[in-house]
Design a protein around this motif. Structure first.
Motif, PDB file in Angstrom:
ATOM      1  N   ALA A 100      18.620   3.689  13.677  1.00  0.00           N
ATOM      2  CA  ALA A 100      18.786   2.909  14.319  1.00  0.00           C
ATOM      3  C   ALA A 100      20.447   2.525  14.951  1.00  0.00           C
ATOM      4  O   ALA A 100      20.631   1.748  15.623  1.00  0.00           O
ATOM      5  N   ALA A 101      21.223   3.379  14.591  1.00  0.00           N
ATOM      6  CA  ALA A 101      22.457   3.334  15.020  1.00  0.00           C
ATOM      7  C   ALA A 101      22.678   3.783  16.495  1.00  0.00           C
ATOM      8  O   ALA A 101      21.664   4.312  17.080  1.00  0.00           O
ATOM      9  N   PRO A 102      23.619   3.082  16.933  1.00  0.00           N
ATOM     10  CA  PRO A 102      23.762   3.282  18.463  1.00  0.00           C
ATOM     11  C   PRO A 102      23.896   4.877  18.830  1.00  0.00           C
ATOM     12  O   PRO A 102      24.218   5.561  17.917  1.00  0.00           O
ATOM     13  N   ASN A 103      23.475   5.132  20.038  1.00  0.00           N
ATOM     14  CA  ASN A 103      23.372   6.488  20.343  1.00  0.00           C
ATOM     15  C   ASN A 103      24.898   6.746  20.966  1.00  0.00           C
ATOM     16  O   ASN A 103      25.205   6.321  22.143  1.00  0.00           O
ATOM     17  N   LEU A 104      25.633   7.393  20.126  1.00  0.00           N
ATOM     18  CA  LEU A 104      27.139   7.920  20.592  1.00  0.00           C
ATOM     19  C   LEU A 104      27.140   9.501  20.507  1.00  0.00           C
ATOM     20  O   LEU A 104      26.351  10.096  20.018  1.00  0.00           O
ATOM     21  N   GLU A 105      28.178   9.774  21.272  1.00  0.00           N
ATOM     22  CA  GLU A 105      28.430  11.310  21.309  1.00  0.00           C
ATOM     23  C   GLU A 105      28.812  11.492  19.619  1.00  0.00           C
ATOM     24  O   GLU A 105      29.732  10.817  19.200  1.00  0.00           O
ATOM     25  N   PRO A 106      28.482  12.775  19.297  1.00  0.00           N
ATOM     26  CA  PRO A 106      27.807  13.887  19.854  1.00  0.00           C
ATOM     27  C   PRO A 106      26.308  13.876  19.876  1.00  0.00           C
ATOM     28  O   PRO A 106      25.510  14.859  20.131  1.00  0.00           O
ATOM     29  N   GLY A 107      25.855  12.679  19.186  1.00  0.00           N
ATOM     30  CA  GLY A 107      24.468  12.412  18.946  1.00  0.00           C
ATOM     31  C   GLY A 107      24.240  12.137  17.489  1.00  0.00           C
ATOM     32  O   GLY A 107      24.960  11.447  16.813  1.00  0.00           O
ATOM     33  N   LYS A 108      22.810  11.964  17.102  1.00  0.00           N
ATOM     34  CA  LYS A 108      22.370  11.632  15.917  1.00  0.00           C
ATOM     35  C   LYS A 108      22.813  12.348  14.983  1.00  0.00           C
ATOM     36  O   LYS A 108      23.017  13.836  15.195  1.00  0.00           O
ATOM     37  N   ALA A 109      22.542  12.149  13.474  1.00  0.00           N
ATOM     38  CA  ALA A 109      22.889  13.045  12.369  1.00  0.00           C
ATOM     39  C   ALA A 109      21.697  13.952  12.317  1.00  0.00           C
ATOM     40  O   ALA A 109      20.689  13.842  13.040  1.00  0.00           O
ATOM     41  N   TRP A 110      22.002  14.758  11.236  1.00  0.00           N
ATOM     42  CA  TRP A 110      20.791  15.762  11.135  1.00  0.00           C
ATOM     43  C   TRP A 110      20.302  15.281   9.855  1.00  0.00           C
ATOM     44  O   TRP A 110      20.646  15.116   8.875  1.00  0.00           O
ATOM     45  N   LEU A 111      18.960  15.804   9.803  1.00  0.00           N
ATOM     46  CA  LEU A 111      17.927  15.533   8.813  1.00  0.00           C
ATOM     47  C   LEU A 111      17.738  17.066   8.151  1.00  0.00           C
ATOM     48  O   LEU A 111      17.078  17.774   8.891  1.00  0.00           O
ATOM     49  N   ALA A 112      17.851  17.115   6.949  1.00  0.00           N
ATOM     50  CA  ALA A 112      17.644  18.328   6.232  1.00  0.00           C
ATOM     51  C   ALA A 112      16.390  18.073   5.226  1.00  0.00           C
ATOM     52  O   ALA A 112      16.750  17.186   4.484  1.00  0.00           O
ATOM     53  N   LEU A 113      15.463  18.823   5.043  1.00  0.00           N
ATOM     54  CA  LEU A 113      14.661  18.887   4.105  1.00  0.00           C
ATOM     55  C   LEU A 113      14.643  20.026   3.392  1.00  0.00           C
ATOM     56  O   LEU A 113      14.886  21.268   3.626  1.00  0.00           O
ATOM     57  N   ILE A 114      14.737  20.009   1.984  1.00  0.00           N
ATOM     58  CA  ILE A 114      15.155  21.310   0.786  1.00  0.00           C
ATOM     59  C   ILE A 114      13.894  21.149  -0.073  1.00  0.00           C
ATOM     60  O   ILE A 114      13.447  20.248  -0.864  1.00  0.00           O
ATOM     61  N   ASP A 115      13.208  22.290   0.052  1.00  0.00           N
ATOM     62  CA  ASP A 115      12.108  22.711  -0.802  1.00  0.00           C
ATOM     63  C   ASP A 115      12.659  23.813  -1.873  1.00  0.00           C
ATOM     64  O   ASP A 115      12.930  24.816  -1.383  1.00  0.00           O
ATOM     65  N   LEU A 116      12.312  23.751  -3.183  1.00  0.00           N
ATOM     66  CA  LEU A 116      12.905  24.541  -4.190  1.00  0.00           C
ATOM     67  C   LEU A 116      11.707  25.730  -4.215  1.00  0.00           C
ATOM     68  O   LEU A 116      10.529  25.462  -4.698  1.00  0.00           O
ATOM     69  N   ASP A 117      12.130  26.805  -3.949  1.00  0.00           N
ATOM     70  CA  ASP A 117      11.253  28.143  -4.208  1.00  0.00           C
ATOM     71  C   ASP A 117      11.327  28.454  -5.565  1.00  0.00           C
ATOM     72  O   ASP A 117      12.264  28.673  -6.298  1.00  0.00           O
ATOM     73  N   GLY A 118      10.198  28.692  -6.401  1.00  0.00           N
ATOM     74  CA  GLY A 118      10.076  29.191  -7.367  1.00  0.00           C
ATOM     75  C   GLY A 118      10.135  27.987  -8.802  1.00  0.00           C
ATOM     76  O   GLY A 118      10.309  28.211 -10.014  1.00  0.00           O
ATOM     77  N   PHE A 119      10.076  26.699  -8.210  1.00  0.00           N
ATOM     78  CA  PHE A 119      10.121  25.605  -9.093  1.00  0.00           C
ATOM     79  C   PHE A 119       8.930  25.501 -10.011  1.00  0.00           C
ATOM     80  O   PHE A 119       8.947  25.066 -11.246  1.00  0.00           O
ATOM     81  N   LYS A 120       7.721  25.696  -9.363  1.00  0.00           N
ATOM     82  CA  LYS A 120       6.409  25.750 -10.148  1.00  0.00           C
ATOM     83  C   LYS A 120       6.303  26.691 -11.331  1.00  0.00           C
ATOM     84  O   LYS A 120       6.208  26.371 -12.459  1.00  0.00           O
ATOM     85  N   HIS A 121       6.950  27.834 -10.917  1.00  0.00           N
ATOM     86  CA  HIS A 121       7.102  29.005 -12.024  1.00  0.00           C
ATOM     87  C   HIS A 121       8.004  28.534 -13.228  1.00  0.00           C
ATOM     88  O   HIS A 121       7.504  28.892 -14.242  1.00  0.00           O
ATOM     89  N   ILE A 122       9.214  27.769 -12.821  1.00  0.00           N
ATOM     90  CA  ILE A 122      10.075  27.173 -13.898  1.00  0.00           C
ATOM     91  C   ILE A 122       9.340  26.184 -14.696  1.00  0.00           C
ATOM     92  O   ILE A 122       9.222  26.230 -15.947  1.00  0.00           O
ATOM     93  N   ASN A 123       8.737  25.354 -14.098  1.00  0.00           N
ATOM     94  CA  ASN A 123       7.934  24.182 -14.761  1.00  0.00           C
ATOM     95  C   ASN A 123       6.861  24.927 -15.683  1.00  0.00           C
ATOM     96  O   ASN A 123       6.540  24.512 -16.908  1.00  0.00           O
ATOM     97  N   ASP A 124       5.888  25.894 -15.235  1.00  0.00           N
ATOM     98  CA  ASP A 124       4.770  26.683 -16.149  1.00  0.00           C
ATOM     99  C   ASP A 124       5.446  27.270 -16.972  1.00  0.00           C
ATOM    100  O   ASP A 124       4.778  27.238 -18.262  1.00  0.00           O
ATOM    101  N   THR A 125       6.606  28.174 -16.867  1.00  0.00           N
ATOM    102  CA  THR A 125       7.193  28.962 -17.759  1.00  0.00           C
ATOM    103  C   THR A 125       8.065  28.382 -18.931  1.00  0.00           C
ATOM    104  O   THR A 125       7.618  28.675 -20.097  1.00  0.00           O
ATOM    105  N   TYR A 126       8.709  27.499 -18.501  1.00  0.00           N
ATOM    106  CA  TYR A 126       9.726  26.888 -19.448  1.00  0.00           C
ATOM    107  C   TYR A 126       9.443  25.539 -19.670  1.00  0.00           C
ATOM    108  O   TYR A 126      10.185  24.762 -20.571  1.00  0.00           O
ATOM    109  N   GLY A 127       8.489  24.926 -19.140  1.00  0.00           N
ATOM    110  CA  GLY A 127       8.121  23.429 -19.443  1.00  0.00           C
ATOM    111  C   GLY A 127       8.776  22.309 -18.534  1.00  0.00           C
ATOM    112  O   GLY A 127       9.837  22.766 -17.751  1.00  0.00           O
TER     113      GLY A 127
END
Length: 678
Positions: free
Chosen positions: A268-295
């Motif tokens: 909703a912020a005003p459109n100013l230069e250089p543009g809008k902020a960046w959205l990053a989505l981060i997904d953990l690789d190997g998280f299920k293995h850690i949960n299954d192996t170590y709890g």
């Protein structure tokens, strides 16, 4: 004795005159000393800082006025004693108790000042009274009446002005009234009795009024402190509620609701230069293995560590946990695409650092999808960042992908196809093609594999790789599988020609309870022997829950169907797992077949698979054979069944039936049967 209206938190009465005065005051009038506590110390000090300076100014003024009245009638040294000594002391005390100075003092100093105040006030009042008593002897009747007047004015002003310190008022009253009353009584003044009665009675009444003011002040201050405590508790409760509403308790990062609200504000912020902020989505690789192996405790440690590492990046405006092992972060808007990619790579590398937990070292990585927030809504931005994240996870662990215009075009096309698939009548939008499976030694057709095609518009026909994900996303895999099975059994009755018919199952079909019964009923309705139908499953179907997958395959086998493991060598290819599965056939992946004639490593791996199939007593088919060199190598290695463009492309059912009809008229070469596992 009337009980005190507030709790008695004072210290025990001191011996001597002080203790006697305190006991006398409490016994006659109620409580006189100051209420204890930090809050009351501040309240007394604030109130007195606005009163004491004025009272000391009155004392200084009275001293000067009295000296002027007796100037020339009493000795000069005695006349000047009041203005010089008493007046100077009063001015100093007025300056000392000014509000600005009091506000700067610590609680310890204020307590000391309040304790000393009553004695200082009493002593200074006694000195002033003693000075006027000495002057009294040098005055005439008018001057003595003046002494009576100013003494009463000073005494009454002091008592009323010290309503918030009644013990000081009491001590001042005693220090002034007792000596001056004695002097008045023996002075022989014509108004002695009246002056004495006025001074004693009015002083007593004013002391009662002062004591009442103090009780009211204490009640009010107690109420104020109670209200303050309630406000503070309410503020603390509001803060805790806000924490619960906005903070993820596991990681300390923003929770899903809060980070989505932050994204709304960014969008909703005003459109100013250089543009809008960046959205990053981060997904953990190997998280299920850690949960299954170590709890799960280890998984919680990892999530908290990820949040701590995200907090160290200055160019990350805010971040939060969307759920599970997925985080969202907002990068500064002034970063260009290269800088964003570099920042995301740095973040991904930071997530690779090991996480210690209970003596173990946990290792994982994070894939990152980034999109500039120029969408129409937060959901649009999340969809695009998620598309970039999906592409990153497809490439490899710890990869960073920035959403591009090409990705936008692909996303729009996929969205359009998804809507069409979800709304389409599969009966009118599906067609089947059939590819022959060839006996490599005799060249005869051993069977056919059915391939499904779907058309979004009746003109373009998409292969399963292009729309099976849509079937899974829309929950139509079961419907699709049953429809393909029914149509294939109706169109291509390969068993009538002594051939087999292979049909592919989606991973969800393998895991879904009741699939075996549904497919068996379709075979019964078509009059097809279950032994002539080969159900092909991919390795991916076995990854999520190997034990359940094995049990499901046993159910298919119990119905009489034959089972083929498709695309073997492309996935996890765990040879130690294959012997436990109820398989009738292994189908070698086409990537291996393409390298078969030129790559010794591929030939070694294929040789291992062939040896395994022989030892397990199951058939072996190689897919994707596209030229004679590959076919010759496969035959030389002892592979019995081959499939690929070199032998025939997927064709219509008419072509398949014609080929089977033609093969029936030719005598088939005899071959040694391959044992099948029971």
């Amino acid at each position: 004795m009337r009980p005190s209206p507030f709790p008695d938190l004072s210290s025990p009465a001191r011996p001597g005159l002080s203790g006697w005065v305190s006991r006398l005051g409490r016994g006659v009038f109620g409580r006189w000393d100051l209420h204890e506590g930090d809050g009351f110390t501040l309240a007394y000090a604030r109130s007195l800082s606005h009163r004491l300076p004025l009272l000391y100014v009155v004392v200084a003024f009275i001293a000067v006025l009295t000296a002027l009245k007796f100037y020339g009638h009493a000795p000069d040294w005695l006349t000047l004693f009041g203005p010089v000594v008493v007046g100077s002391f009063a001015v100093w005390r007025a300056i000392y108790w000014r509000p600005g100075a009091v506000a700067q003092r610590s609680l310890a100093v204020l307590r000391r000042d309040l304790r000393a105040m009553s004695w200082i006030g009493a002593v200074s009042a006694f000195v002033l009274a003693l000075w006027t008593m000495v002057l009294y002897a040098y005055g005439d009747t008018a001057q003595q009446s003046f002494i009576h007047y100013v003494t009463a004015i000073t005494l009454f002003s002091g008592i009323l002005g010290l309503g918030h310190s009644p013990l000081t008022a009491l001590r001042i009253a005693i220090a002034v009234t007792i000596p001056t009353s004695g002097q008045i009584l023996f002075s022989g003044h014509p108004n002695t009795l009246m002056v004495l009665l006025v001074q004693v009675i009015i002083t007593s009444i004013l002391l009662l009024v002062t004591n009442g003011h103090h009780r009211d002040f204490v009640r009010l201050e107690l109420s104020r402190q109670q209200l303050f405590r309630r406000e503070r508790e309410a503020a603390q409760l509001a803060h805790e509620n806000l924490q619960q509403a906005t903070i993820d308790p596991l990681t300390g990062a923003l929770n899903r609701r809060a980070i989505l609200a932050e994204l709304e504000q960014e969008l909703a912020a005003p459109n100013l230069e250089p543009g809008k902020a960046w959205l990053a989505l981060i997904d953990l690789d190997g998280f299920k293995h850690i949960n299954d192996t170590y709890g799960h405790a280890a998984g919680d440690t990892v999530l908290a560590a990820v949040a701590n590492r995200l907090a160290t990046f200055e160019r990350v405006r805010c971040f939060g946990r969307l759920g599970g092992d997925e985080f969202a972060a907002v990068f500064d808007a002034d970063l260009d695409e290269d800088a964003v990619r570099a920042l995301a790579m740095e973040l991904s590398e930071a997530l690779r650092a090991p996480v210690p937990h209970a003596g173990a070292v946990l290792r994982l990585s994070g894939s990152v999808g980034v999109h500039r927030m120029d969408g129409a809504s937060v959901s649009d931005c999340l969809e695009r960042a998620d598309a970039a994240l999906y592409k990153a996870k497809e490439q490899s662990d710890g990869t960073v992908v920035v959403f591009t215009p090409d990705d936008e075009a692909e996303l729009q096309d996929r969205a359009s196809i998804t809507r069409l698939f979800n709304d389409s009548d599969l009966t009118n939008r599906l067609r089947l093609l059939y590819q022959p499976i060839i006996d490599g030694q005799s060249g005869a057709i051993s069977g056919y594999e059915a391939f499904v095609r779907w058309s979004p518009d009746g003109e373009r026909w998409l292969a399963p790789g292009q729309f099976m994900a849509l079937a899974e996303a829309t929950g139509r895999t079961g419907e699709l599988t049953r429809m393909v099975m029914a149509r294939a059994l109706r169109e291509c009755r390969a068993w009538d020609y002594g051939r087999t018919l292979s049909i592919n199952l989606a991973p969800r079909d393998v895991m879904r309870a009741g699939t075996a019964d549904a497919l068996w009923r379709l075979a019964q309705e078509a009059g097809a022997p279950a032994g002539a139908i080969i159900l092909e499953v991919t390795e991916r179907a076995l990854l999520a829950d190997a034990k359940r997958a094995e049990a499901q395959l046993q159910t298919f086998r119990a119905k009489g169907f034959r089972i083929a493991l498709d695309d073997f060598g492309a996935g996890w290819s765990s040879l130690s797992q294959v012997h436990r599965l109820p398989l009738d056939m292994i189908k070698i992946d086409q990537e291996l077949s393409r390298a078969l004639a030129t790559d010794p490593g591929a030939r070694a791996l294929v040789g291992t698979i062939i040896s395994l199939s022989w030892q397990l007593g199951i058939d072996c088919t190689i897919e994707g054979v596209e030229d004679e060199a590959q076919a010759a190598t496969a035959r030389a290695m002892g592979i019995r069944l081959v499939q690929g463009y070199h032998f025939g492309r997927p064709e219509s059912v008419e072509v398949a039936l014609a080929a089977m009809q033609a093969s029936v008229t030719k005598p088939r070469a005899k071959k040694k049967p391959v044992a099948s596992r029971a």
